[in-house]
Design a protein around this motif. Structure first.
Motif, PDB file in Angstrom:
ATOM      1  N   ASN A  78      66.241  67.476   8.412  1.00 31.16           N
ATOM      2  CA  ASN A  78      65.080  68.215   8.905  1.00 31.16           C
ATOM      3  C   ASN A  78      65.434  68.848  10.245  1.00 31.16           C
ATOM      4  OD1 ASN A  78      62.562  69.209   9.533  1.00 31.16           O
ATOM      5  ND2 ASN A  78      61.461  67.311   9.031  1.00 31.16           N
ATOM      6  N   ALA A  79      66.169  69.947  10.204  1.00 33.55           N
ATOM      7  CA  ALA A  79      66.713  70.549  11.417  1.00 33.55           C
ATOM      8  C   ALA A  79      65.629  71.104  12.326  1.00 33.55           C
ATOM      9  CB  ALA A  79      67.700  71.654  11.047  1.00 33.55           C
ATOM     10  N   GLN A  80      64.600  71.704  11.754  1.00 37.85           N
ATOM     11  CA  GLN A  80      63.562  72.316  12.584  1.00 37.85           C
ATOM     12  C   GLN A  80      62.809  71.266  13.393  1.00 37.85           C
ATOM     13  OE1 GLN A  80      60.859  74.807  10.410  1.00 37.85           O
ATOM     14  NE2 GLN A  80      59.662  75.400  12.227  1.00 37.85           N
ATOM     15  N   ALA A  81      62.391  70.194  12.734  1.00 36.88           N
ATOM     16  CA  ALA A  81      61.679  69.119  13.435  1.00 36.88           C
ATOM     17  C   ALA A  81      62.591  68.439  14.452  1.00 36.88           C
ATOM     18  CB  ALA A  81      61.157  68.086  12.431  1.00 36.88           C
ATOM     19  N   SER A  82      63.867  68.312  14.080  1.00 35.36           N
ATOM     20  CA  SER A  82      64.826  67.687  14.986  1.00 35.36           C
ATOM     21  C   SER A  82      64.957  68.494  16.273  1.00 35.36           C
ATOM     22  CB  SER A  82      66.184  67.561  14.296  1.00 35.36           C
ATOM     23  OG  SER A  82      67.156  67.082  15.189  1.00 35.36           O
ATOM     24  N   GLN A  83      65.080  69.826  16.125  1.00 28.15           N
ATOM     25  CA  GLN A  83      65.225  70.666  17.314  1.00 28.15           C
ATOM     26  C   GLN A  83      64.003  70.580  18.209  1.00 28.15           C
ATOM     27  OE1 GLN A  83      68.108  72.982  18.130  1.00 28.15           O
ATOM     28  NE2 GLN A  83      67.007  72.346  19.967  1.00 28.15           N
ATOM     29  N   GLN A  84      62.815  70.551  17.610  1.00 28.66           N
ATOM     30  CA  GLN A  84      61.577  70.496  18.391  1.00 28.66           C
ATOM     31  C   GLN A  84      61.477  69.158  19.136  1.00 28.66           C
ATOM     32  OE1 GLN A  84      58.062  71.301  16.091  1.00 28.66           O
ATOM     33  NE2 GLN A  84      56.650  70.948  17.804  1.00 28.66           N
ATOM     34  N   THR A  85      61.802  68.071  18.460  1.00 26.81           N
ATOM     35  CA  THR A  85      61.753  66.749  19.095  1.00 26.81           C
ATOM     36  C   THR A  85      62.783  66.649  20.209  1.00 26.81           C
ATOM     37  OG1 THR A  85      61.095  65.787  16.962  1.00 26.81           O
ATOM     38  CG2 THR A  85      61.843  64.264  18.671  1.00 26.81           C
ATOM     39  N   LEU A  86      63.965  67.198  19.947  1.00 23.65           N
ATOM     40  CA  LEU A  86      65.017  67.166  20.957  1.00 23.65           C
ATOM     41  C   LEU A  86      64.586  67.930  22.201  1.00 23.65           C
ATOM     42  CD1 LEU A  86      68.056  66.463  21.598  1.00 23.65           C
ATOM     43  CD2 LEU A  86      68.543  68.784  20.858  1.00 23.65           C
ATOM     44  N   ASN A  87      64.012  69.123  22.024  1.00 26.19           N
ATOM     45  CA  ASN A  87      63.573  69.928  23.156  1.00 26.19           C
ATOM     46  C   ASN A  87      62.560  69.170  24.011  1.00 26.19           C
ATOM     47  OD1 ASN A  87      65.173  71.980  22.236  1.00 26.19           O
ATOM     48  ND2 ASN A  87      63.518  73.150  21.308  1.00 26.19           N
ATOM     49  N   THR A  88      61.614  68.526  23.344  1.00 22.29           N
ATOM     50  CA  THR A  88      60.570  67.795  24.064  1.00 22.29           C
ATOM     51  C   THR A  88      61.155  66.623  24.852  1.00 22.29           C
ATOM     52  OG1 THR A  88      58.928  68.376  22.374  1.00 22.29           O
ATOM     53  CG2 THR A  88      58.427  66.496  23.811  1.00 22.29           C
ATOM     54  N   SER A  89      62.043  65.870  24.209  1.00 23.63           N
ATOM     55  CA  SER A  89      62.599  64.685  24.866  1.00 23.63           C
ATOM     56  C   SER A  89      63.475  65.072  26.056  1.00 23.63           C
ATOM     57  CB  SER A  89      63.387  63.837  23.871  1.00 23.63           C
ATOM     58  OG  SER A  89      64.505  64.540  23.365  1.00 23.63           O
ATOM     59  N   LEU A  90      64.282  66.122  25.915  1.00 26.62           N
ATOM     60  CA  LEU A  90      65.136  66.534  27.024  1.00 26.62           C
ATOM     61  C   LEU A  90      64.316  67.120  28.174  1.00 26.62           C
ATOM     62  CD1 LEU A  90      68.254  68.071  25.249  1.00 26.62           C
ATOM     63  CD2 LEU A  90      68.004  65.824  26.291  1.00 26.62           C
ATOM     64  N   ASP A  91      63.210  67.806  27.833  1.00 29.45           N
ATOM     65  CA  ASP A  91      62.338  68.317  28.888  1.00 29.45           C
ATOM     66  C   ASP A  91      61.728  67.154  29.669  1.00 29.45           C
ATOM     67  OD1 ASP A  91      62.829  70.949  28.317  1.00 29.45           O
ATOM     68  OD2 ASP A  91      61.055  71.213  27.048  1.00 29.45           O
ATOM     69  N   GLN A  92      61.328  66.114  28.959  1.00 27.13           N
ATOM     70  CA  GLN A  92      60.752  64.941  29.625  1.00 27.13           C
ATOM     71  C   GLN A  92      61.778  64.282  30.544  1.00 27.13           C
ATOM     72  OE1 GLN A  92      59.435  62.663  26.180  1.00 27.13           O
ATOM     73  NE2 GLN A  92      57.289  63.027  26.723  1.00 27.13           N
ATOM     74  N   LEU A  93      62.969  64.124  30.039  1.00 29.85           N
ATOM     75  CA  LEU A  93      64.003  63.461  30.818  1.00 29.85           C
ATOM     76  C   LEU A  93      64.376  64.290  32.039  1.00 29.85           C
ATOM     77  CD1 LEU A  93      65.882  61.103  31.153  1.00 29.85           C
ATOM     78  CD2 LEU A  93      67.462  62.153  29.536  1.00 29.85           C
ATOM     79  N   GLN A  94      64.478  65.606  31.869  1.00 33.47           N
ATOM     80  CA  GLN A  94      64.804  66.475  32.998  1.00 33.47           C
ATOM     81  C   GLN A  94      63.715  66.420  34.063  1.00 33.47           C
ATOM     82  OE1 GLN A  94      65.529  70.530  31.932  1.00 33.47           O
ATOM     83  NE2 GLN A  94      65.541  71.250  34.043  1.00 33.47           N
ATOM     84  N   HIS A  95      62.466  66.450  33.632  1.00 40.45           N
ATOM     85  CA  HIS A  95      61.349  66.434  34.576  1.00 40.45           C
ATOM     86  C   HIS A  95      61.319  65.122  35.355  1.00 40.45           C
ATOM     87  CE1 HIS A  95      57.334  67.135  36.201  1.00 40.45           C
ATOM     88  NE2 HIS A  95      56.966  65.952  35.726  1.00 40.45           N
TER      89      HIS A  95
END
Length: 501
Positions: free
Chosen positions: A64-81
């Motif tokens: 499920n590449a689309q869902a994976s990319q969306q989840t990855l974006n959210t998690s990395l944004d959280q970690l960066q913030h």
């Protein structure tokens, strides 16, 4: 389908920058302040980001590449913030962010089954192989255990890990001469040491990193604590891996034997710590028992987790990144404006045409083959069993780099240079009359040592083990009492030992 490796790499860069800011603000250890409510909120974001990243990996594996990319974006944004806010938040421990990011890289590098991770590790796999279909998890265990030393993954770690970056700077500045010496020494020893690492399927860069930090490639190095040889084995640990004393020679000083024992040790620790390279290196330096107590059953824990890192000695905190940095420079010197010298380390040997010691050979060889610092260290390293001052008889075989075979014939078999070398070597020092001993004081000061006793060296003894039996002396004291050269002893030899009160 997978989420794009290029996009993922770009998203790692701002996160790495934020973590670099954390490195500048983190302390070296000690007691950390209690987390404030604001810090606890950041820790909550950190936990959610970590779980989100794992979810993204699971979604990608499920296709499920689309869902994976969306989840990855959210998690990395959280970690960066969260990581960007930590330095200015009271009670926030930056080391927790280092630990989480290190664990996420480990998940990505060790278990990610497609994308740039596989291409970084599997370039030598045949096209259409099963490994190409099933991913990194199908690669041999040893390959997965050393992904930290593979191209892009280590680049990302260095970009976020302050200790490794600091070690890189040290190797490139204050330790630069040591690094160059270690490289030259290693090239002449490589044919003996590298095959032992190959047998365990361990990377050569790791061997070089350990050796550079431990001894700089000086085969006869001995530390104050009694660690000996190019890879600095303690006596008891060396015995466990077959390094013992035979005919007065401590095999910890043998380059091939030392490399074999080190490779077996690292293989053992990587298995014990579930391929956690940093923790395995910490065990080599700080003791495997201590690391097992610290890590417990959580072998995937990051070395930089505060519960582990804050309990390490400063020596071990410095040791691990120093080894990794030296290993990385060994692989990619050009990326750091570093140029290692060209060294022809092909092995060779000479048969002495006339008696000579290693010191005499050093004098008559001079700077042959462009070695401006002379050949003494190399000759000693390649002939660890020989006393460099002792004359070897004609017909004796001496190990040398192949580039010295012709210079030996041209310079050291006849002519003025061997005569000069022998004249210097056999020079008689003037006898200086010794002063009479002072009369004993009427009230001598108490001492821990009152007189000496005799001890006959047994097979398997080393000077360190004998001194440990005495309990009140040191290797240096006993060596001086017996006028030993390079702390060498042999079975049947009678030593004078202090008698303790």
């Amino acid at each position: 389908m997978v989420f794009p490796a290029f996009s993922r790499s770009l998203r790692m860069l701002p996160l790495a920058g934020a973590l670099l800011l954390l490195a500048a603000c983190s302390s070296g250890g000690g007691t950390k302040p209690a987390a404030t409510p604001q810090a606890s909120q950041l820790y909550g974001q950190l936990d959610r980001a970590s779980k989100g990243y794992e979810t993204a990996l699971a979604q990608a594996r499920a296709g499920n590449a689309q869902a994976s990319q969306q989840t990855l974006n959210t998690s990395l944004d959280q970690l960066q913030h969260a990581s960007a806010l930590c330095p200015s938040t009271p009670g926030c421990d930056p080391q927790r962010f280092f630990a989480v990011f290190d664990r996420l890289l480990r998940l990505k590098d060790g278990n990610f089954d497609f994308g740039d991770d596989l291409s970084a590790m599997g370039n030598d796999l045949p096209e259409g192989s099963e490994a190409g279909k099933t991913g990194a998890a199908s690669l041999p265990e040893a390959q997965r255990s050393v992904t930290l030393l593979r191209g892009q993954q280590l680049s990302q770690l260095i970009a976020m890990n302050g200790p490794v970056k600091a070690a890189l700077e040290m190797w490139l500045t204050q330790w630069r001469g040591n690094l160059m010496d270690a490289y030259v020494n290693y090239q002449f020893l490589r044919y003996q040491m590298w095959p032992e690492y190959q047998k365990q399927d361990l990377p050569e860069a790791l061997l070089f990193g350990i050796m550079a930090k431990e001894s700089g490639g000086k085969v006869h190095a001995v530390s104050r604590s009694g660690a000996a040889g190019p890879l600095q084995f303690m006596y008891a640990t060396g015995l466990r891996f077959g390094l013992n004393t035979e005919d007065g020679f401590d095999s910890r000083f043998d380059p091939a034997e030392s490399a074999r024992a080190n490779a077996e040790y690292m293989d053992e620790q990587l298995k014990a710590f579930n391929n956690n390279l940093e923790v395995s290196l910490a065990a080599y330096n700080g003791g495997e028992g201590r690391m097992r107590r610290l890590v417990g059953d959580n072998t995937s824990v990051s070395l930089y987790d505060p519960t582990i890192y804050n309990q390490l000695s400063q020596e071990t905190r410095d040791y691990v990144p120093s080894v990794l940095a030296a290993a990385w420079l060994f692989l990619h010197p050009e990326s750091y404006n570093l140029r290692f010298p060209h060294v022809d380390g092909a092995p060779g040997n000479i048969v002495l045409k006339r008696p000579a010691s290693l010191t005499e050979l050093t004098v008559c060889l001079g700077s042959a083959a462009g070695m401006q610092d002379g050949w003494f260290r190399t000759l000693r390293n390649l002939n660890p069993r020989l006393d460099p001052q002792a004359s070897q008889p004609a017909g004796a075989r001496i190990m040398v780099p192949k580039v010295l075979e012709k210079p030996y014939q041209a310079r050291c078999t006849d002519g003025p240079w061997p005569i000069l070398a022998n004249d210097l070597h056999t020079a008689v020092l003037p006898i200086v009359p010794s002063s009479p001993p002072p009369p004993p004081a009427s009230s001598p000061r108490s001492s821990s040592v009152s007189k000496t006793r005799s001890y006959v060296v047994r097979r398997g003894d080393t000077l360190t083990s004998i001194v440990n039996k005495v309990g009140c002396s040191s290797v240096q004291e006993v060596s001086e009492m017996n006028e030993l050269r390079h702390h060498q002893i042999k079975p049947g030899q009678t030593l004078k030992l202090p008698t303790c009160r």
